[in-house]
Write an enzyme that holds these catalytic residues in place. Structure first.
Site: not given
Ligand code: C5P
Length: 310
Positions: A19, A116, A149
């Site tokens: 994406k 993802s 994601d």
């Molecule tokens: O959700 P995911 O594991 O993909 O996110 C990885 C990191 O990116 C999180 O631990 C956080 O530090 C950051 N993040 C964030 N805000 C979001 C998505 C991700 O701060 N909305």
């Protein structure tokens, strides 16, 4: 006497898309450490393919990977696909044993959500292989526990994401958009980009409630690539550029080449350029290569379908 070969173990192959974020508006960090987002996702026709093959009960999870930069993908429980097996097995009360093979088609650690897509494809592959037939909303709920994601990789096409990016509303679009991507061998860590975003904006980042994507949504509905190019917006771009100043030249080269819009994709370091046509996308990519402004270049279209069984 006839000689009967053993039947091959049953297996299921699932394809899920990478994406880009057409807009990515980021609010001030919340108490849970996440940033509230308003984003418009578009799935693109670069795909991950996950094959899940049955193994004897108790055999556990095994993982193999092929494709560009496969050597950079972890083969243990830190891989989101591995975690997806554990999550769905726990959810349906089955033994988490399966052999996974991932064929990569999305740049690794490029801000295009390849990992993802692997997790989304794995959820659907296990659900199909095990015959558990979970409703899509239940798969999406599991997906959200794996990463922000992952739900979008299940859904695909174009959608508005809120919350951490995991609450999705499908968006209307017309036609096909042509994209060129410049990727770098050295990835950027998403948490590190968010941390730099916090440092650069301080405690005063505007609330995402004020975001206005009307122009972008109208461009999508009309299939108007020129208007879409003008509406691209990524609040993480300044942070990614601060960490990787060389990306500025990659953006500039695409702008000089007549791109309708340019941006860093998600948390980077991939740079995306919207082109007028497939030929124009190929020309932009060729210029990046000639100017040594990318380690690899990719041309594709969006939107693309979400995770589906092949
Ligand atoms: O959700 P995911 O594991 O993909 O996110 C990885 C990191 O990116 C999180 O631990 C956080 O530090 C950051 N993040 C964030 N805000 C979001 C998505 C991700 O701060 N909305």
């Amino acid at each position: 006497m006839s000689h009967l070969a053993a039947a091959p173990a049953p297996s299921v192959r699932v394809r899920a898309p990478g994406k880009i974020n057409l807009t990515l508006r980021v609010g001030p960090v919340a108490e849970d450490g996440y940033h509230p987002l308003v984003t418009v996702f578009q799935a693109v026709a670069l795909h991950e393919e996950v094959t899940a093959t049955e193994v004897p009960e108790g055999a556990g999870i095994s993982l193999t990977v092929e494709g560009p930069q496969a050597e950079r993908v972890p083969l243990d429980s830190t891989n989101l696909a591995w975690q997806a097996v554990e999550a769905i097995a726990r959810h349906v009360g089955l033994d988490p044993s399966v052999a996974l093979h991932i064929a990569k088609g999305v740049p690794v650690a490029g801000g295009m959500a390849g990992g993802s897509a692997d997790a989304a494809a794995t959820l659907l592959a296990c659900d199909t292989l095990w015959g558990t037939a979970l409703p899509r909303e239940e798969l999406a709920g599991l997906a959200a526990t794996l990463g922000s994601d992952v739900p979008f990789a299940l859904l695909g096409h174009t959608a508005v994401g809120t919350g951490r990016g995991h609450l999705l509303t499908p968006a209307m679009t017309r036609g096909e958009f042509h994209w060129a991507f410049a990727t770098r061998d050295e990835g950027l860590s998403t948490p590190e980009v968010y941390r730099r975003f916090d440092e650069l904006t301080g405690p005063t980042a505007p609330s995402v409630g004020d975001a206005d994507d009307n122009g972008l949504m109208q461009a999508l509905r009309a299939g108007d690539a020129r208007a879409l190019g003008a509406a691209l917006q990524n609040d993480l771009e300044a942070a990614a550029l601060d960490l990787r100043p060389e990306l500025a030249r990659t953006l500039e080269i695409a702008q000089d080449g007549g791109a309708l819009g340019t941006m860093v994709s998600g948390s980077g370091p991939t740079v995306a350029a919207l082109a007028r046509s497939r030929q124009h996308a190929l020309a932009l990519a060729a210029t990046w290569t000639a100017e040594d402004a990318a380690d690899a270049v990719w041309c594709t279209t969006g939107p693309a379908s979400g995770a589906r069984v092949l």
